[in-house]
Design a protein around this motif. Structure first.
Motif, PDB file in Angstrom:
ATOM      1  N   UNK A   1       0.688  -1.245  -0.110  1.00  0.00           N
ATOM      2  CA  UNK A   1       0.147  -0.074   0.526  1.00  0.00           C
ATOM      3  C   UNK A   1       0.368   0.932   0.062  1.00  0.00           C
ATOM      4  N   UNK A   2       0.302   2.702  -1.197  1.00  0.00           N
ATOM      5  CA  UNK A   2       0.687   3.267  -0.451  1.00  0.00           C
ATOM      6  C   UNK A   2       1.072   4.032   0.846  1.00  0.00           C
ATOM      7  N   UNK A   3       0.783   3.737   1.426  1.00  0.00           N
ATOM      8  CA  UNK A   3       0.417   4.098   2.729  1.00  0.00           C
ATOM      9  C   UNK A   3       2.548   3.425   3.807  1.00  0.00           C
ATOM     10  N   UNK A   4       2.977   2.642   3.200  1.00  0.00           N
ATOM     11  CA  UNK A   4       3.654   1.818   3.619  1.00  0.00           C
ATOM     12  C   UNK A   4       4.327   2.072   2.233  1.00  0.00           C
TER      13      UNK A   4
ATOM     14  N   UNK B   1      -5.132   7.111   5.404  1.00  0.00           N
ATOM     15  CA  UNK B   1      -5.334   5.750   4.155  1.00  0.00           C
ATOM     16  C   UNK B   1      -5.104   5.943   3.479  1.00  0.00           C
ATOM     17  N   UNK B   2      -5.725   6.789   3.161  1.00  0.00           N
ATOM     18  CA  UNK B   2      -6.000   7.856   1.616  1.00  0.00           C
ATOM     19  C   UNK B   2      -5.729   6.844   0.732  1.00  0.00           C
ATOM     20  N   UNK B   3      -5.503   6.501  -0.775  1.00  0.00           N
ATOM     21  CA  UNK B   3      -4.452   6.051  -1.384  1.00  0.00           C
ATOM     22  C   UNK B   3      -3.736   5.603  -1.651  1.00  0.00           C
ATOM     23  N   UNK B   4      -4.470   4.356  -0.170  1.00  0.00           N
ATOM     24  CA  UNK B   4      -3.448   2.688  -0.694  1.00  0.00           C
ATOM     25  C   UNK B   4      -3.244   1.742  -1.407  1.00  0.00           C
ATOM     26  N   UNK B   5      -4.798   1.539  -1.758  1.00  0.00           N
ATOM     27  CA  UNK B   5      -4.188   0.680  -3.142  1.00  0.00           C
ATOM     28  C   UNK B   5      -4.712   1.396  -4.346  1.00  0.00           C
ATOM     29  N   UNK B   6      -4.662   0.127  -5.571  1.00  0.00           N
ATOM     30  CA  UNK B   6      -4.919   1.069  -7.195  1.00  0.00           C
ATOM     31  C   UNK B   6      -6.484   0.842  -7.342  1.00  0.00           C
ATOM     32  N   UNK B   7      -7.008   2.131  -7.509  1.00  0.00           N
ATOM     33  CA  UNK B   7      -8.531   0.736  -8.028  1.00  0.00           C
ATOM     34  C   UNK B   7      -8.858   0.244  -9.227  1.00  0.00           C
ATOM     35  N   UNK B   8      -7.330   0.644 -10.280  1.00  0.00           N
ATOM     36  CA  UNK B   8      -7.059   0.362 -11.665  1.00  0.00           C
ATOM     37  C   UNK B   8      -6.969  -1.329 -11.590  1.00  0.00           C
ATOM     38  N   UNK B   9      -6.293  -1.839 -11.064  1.00  0.00           N
ATOM     39  CA  UNK B   9      -5.231  -3.026 -10.697  1.00  0.00           C
ATOM     40  C   UNK B   9      -6.506  -3.606 -10.260  1.00  0.00           C
ATOM     41  N   UNK B  10      -7.317  -3.195  -8.839  1.00  0.00           N
ATOM     42  CA  UNK B  10      -8.082  -4.761  -8.247  1.00  0.00           C
ATOM     43  C   UNK B  10      -9.089  -4.540  -8.892  1.00  0.00           C
ATOM     44  N   UNK B  11      -9.824  -3.482 -10.222  1.00  0.00           N
ATOM     45  CA  UNK B  11     -10.484  -4.059 -11.091  1.00  0.00           C
ATOM     46  C   UNK B  11      -9.811  -4.796 -12.337  1.00  0.00           C
ATOM     47  N   UNK B  12      -8.704  -5.105 -12.567  1.00  0.00           N
ATOM     48  CA  UNK B  12      -7.698  -6.212 -13.922  1.00  0.00           C
ATOM     49  C   UNK B  12      -7.898  -7.242 -13.355  1.00  0.00           C
ATOM     50  N   UNK B  13      -7.319  -7.152 -11.395  1.00  0.00           N
ATOM     51  CA  UNK B  13      -6.969  -9.044 -10.785  1.00  0.00           C
ATOM     52  C   UNK B  13      -8.484  -8.917  -9.892  1.00  0.00           C
ATOM     53  N   UNK B  14      -8.305 -10.398 -10.283  1.00  0.00           N
ATOM     54  CA  UNK B  14      -9.107 -11.562  -8.735  1.00  0.00           C
ATOM     55  C   UNK B  14      -7.651 -12.317  -8.632  1.00  0.00           C
ATOM     56  N   UNK B  15      -7.889 -12.930  -7.230  1.00  0.00           N
ATOM     57  CA  UNK B  15      -7.006 -13.595  -6.612  1.00  0.00           C
ATOM     58  C   UNK B  15      -6.865 -14.245  -5.518  1.00  0.00           C
ATOM     59  N   UNK B  16      -6.500 -15.345  -5.037  1.00  0.00           N
ATOM     60  CA  UNK B  16      -7.177 -16.180  -4.000  1.00  0.00           C
ATOM     61  C   UNK B  16      -6.713 -15.737  -2.765  1.00  0.00           C
ATOM     62  N   UNK B  17      -6.886 -15.898  -1.467  1.00  0.00           N
ATOM     63  CA  UNK B  17      -6.878 -15.729   0.153  1.00  0.00           C
ATOM     64  C   UNK B  17      -5.171 -16.106   0.196  1.00  0.00           C
TER      65      UNK B  17
END
Length: 552
Positions: A151-154, A496-512
């Motif tokens: 995440x961008x926060x880290x 926490x704003x801006x931590x994760x990318x919305x574009x990549x989140x819409x592009x990928x699915x993944x397992x736990x």
């Protein structure tokens, strides 16, 4: 582009030019094999490689009879010199000038040669499993956000990587868990997950994933890897590449080579070998940016436009199309001619010029408003037929309007040579201003219309060491406009704003993610992840849900 499952496939070609350049006799030219280690230092080793390659390329173009139409040697030489000049500027402490030099060379080069993103000329369509491994710092991190990009926060934890600078989050994926482990420096405790691209998306990837050694010049050699489970003999055949692909590969080889040196100082604070790869990803991101709002005199959107924003993306484009057609109707009132305006036409243009300028200003404001209210996943998902048709209508209509305005300006200049010079200058300025607004609007609509062809990542063979490419291929996807929290919700303007990318989140699915130490072997862990059918993104959306959402 990406076809997503050809990390171990051999590429077949019977091209004499390709064999002459990449080989010495029947063996591959050791001076061009990739990846490679530095013997002297990165700059001088790369310079020697370029000199050797340029000589072979020039000789092949002169003396080898082949149907492949090679790009002019002057363009290849200019690209090589531009890359070397970029490294020189970077070494001398001018990173901004280095990037500008690099960007100028690539912009020039792409005018003459296509970006290499359709590498295999239509290979087998398969859904490929991509993997990600991350060292476990402690505790039990089993939620999906733990294995997504840092995440961008880290960002303060992020070191420099091959394609991303220190502090910049990117999503790195591999085609095998063994390669993911190698790239992660063999962590003792780690979590791993399997990623897939949503079925409704076909992301474009800049392809730097083919080594010279991946070609075969004998059809019956087949794959160097063992036949994979479930594949037929036909599936395991090498893929024949087109003449255009050969031309493209040889043209981009200098950039491929510059990105494919093994890091000499693994624990060093700076790596020469990362300069060009990192600048390449920056250039790709720049190319993906929407056109800047260059209009200084931005007209505030009308209430009508603001209301239509609430009705959705398609509705705004429809509204813009109506404005463009109205503008074109006004421009059409003047017949095309290569002669001065008649007195009645001149008088009519006086009355109409303000209306044309007003319509152009409103169109400019509407397209700016459209660009500032794009859905988060607009660049990741495919463009719908309705969107494509609407945008095509808009762009064509703008072209026709600009043509008529240019004709009017030329006729106006003929008229003002004789009389009404001051009035002519005033009208000239209004029409020029209107045409400028139209050009800005067209740039934005062009960007939207071509977004499904935009590159969102890079495919490359691993340069961790000389053996790593045999384990699979790597992918890197840069983050853009991070705006999600760890639960996939739109983040507020807080820590926490801006931590994760919305574009990549819409592009990928993944397992736990799972702990690799819970399995007897890495192969067992990979098999478990491949068998897992529950793949979701941060929103908790599965493949079907994401597809349905993109078409609503």
């Amino acid at each position: 582009m990406n076809k997503w499952d050809w990390s171990k496939d051999k590429l077949f070609s019977d091209s004499p030019v390709l064999k002459y350049i990449l080989c010495e006799g029947d063996a591959f030219d050791p001076k061009l094999e990739l990846p490679r280690r530095c013997n002297e230092d990165y700059y001088h080793d790369l310079k020697k490689l370029f000199e050797h390659y340029n000589t072979k390329y020039m000789n092949a173009k002169k003396y080898i009879d082949d149907d492949v139409r090679l790009l002019s040697h002057e363009h290849i030489e200019r690209l090589c010199n531009g890359i070397l000049e970029t490294i020189h500027l970077y070494h001398n402490g001018f990173p901004a000038r280095a990037y500008q030099t690099f960007a100028n060379e690539l912009s020039h080069f792409t005018q003459y040669n296509a970006i290499p993103y359709d590498a295999q000329n239509g290979p087998r369509q398969q859904r490929t499993s991509l993997f990600r491994m991350r060292e476990l710092d402690g505790g039990c991190a089993s939620d999906r956000s733990a294995i997504f990009h840092v995440p961008a926060s880290l960002r303060h934890c992020l070191k420099s990587s091959r394609y991303s600078i220190a502090g910049y989050p990117s999503l790195y994926l591999t085609t095998s868990l063994s390669l993911a482990q190698r790239e992660s420096n063999q962590p003792k405790q780690a979590i791993a997950s399997r990623f897939e691209i949503n079925r409704h998306d076909t992301p474009m990837v800049f392809d730097l994933g083919v080594r010279p050694q991946d070609f075969t010049f004998a059809k019956n050699q087949g794959n160097s890897a063992e036949k994979r489970r479930g594949e037929s003999a036909e599936d395991n055949e090498p893929i024949r590449v087109s003449k255009n692909y050969i031309r493209n590969y040889l043209a981009w080889f200098p950039l491929l080579a510059a990105c494919s040196f093994v890091r000499s100082h693994q624990n060093g604070g700076f790596s020469d070998e990362y300069i060009i790869p990192q600048l390449l990803l920056q250039w790709i991101r720049d190319e993906n940016q929407p056109p800047a709002n260059s209009n200084r005199y931005l007209i505030e959107p009308s209430k009508e436009t603001e209301n239509r924003q609430e009705e959705g993306y398609i509705s705004i484009i429809q509204h813009i199309a109506k404005r463009i057609l109205s503008l074109e109707d006004n421009c059409r009132e003047f017949p095309e001619a290569k002669k001065p305006l008649t007195p009645p036409e001149n008088s009519e243009l006086n009355q109409l010029s303000d209306k044309i300028l007003s319509l152009s200003n409103n169109l400019d404001a509407a397209t700016q408003s459209l660009m500032s209210n794009l859905p988060n996943d607009i660049q990741a998902r495919n463009i719908s037929k309705m969107e494509k048709d609407l945008l095509k209508t808009c762009i064509t209509s703008i072209d026709r309007s600009c043509y008529r305005l240019r004709n009017l300006i030329n006729r106006l200049r003929m008229t003002r040579r004789n009389k009404d010079r001051e009035q002519g200058v005033l009208l000239d300025g209004k029409l020029f201003s209107a045409m400028h607004r139209l050009f800005e609007s067209k740039k934005r609509l062009d960007w939207l219309a071509s977004r499904s062809k935009r590159i969102v990542g890079i495919r490359y063979f691993s340069c961790k060491d000389l053996y790593a490419p045999n384990l699979g291929r790597n992918y890197v996807f840069p983050t853009e406009s991070c705006s999600l929290d760890s639960n996939g919700r739109e983040a507020d303007m807080d820590e926490e704003a801006g931590s994760y990318c919305a574009l990549l989140n819409s592009l990928f699915i993944w397992t736990n993610p799972v702990k690799i130490e819970d399995f007897a072997s890495l192969d067992e862990c990979e098999s478990h992840l491949k068998d897992c059918e529950q793949l979701e993104n941060l929103h908790g959306q599965s493949d079907w849900q994401a597809m349905h959402r993109s078409h609503v």
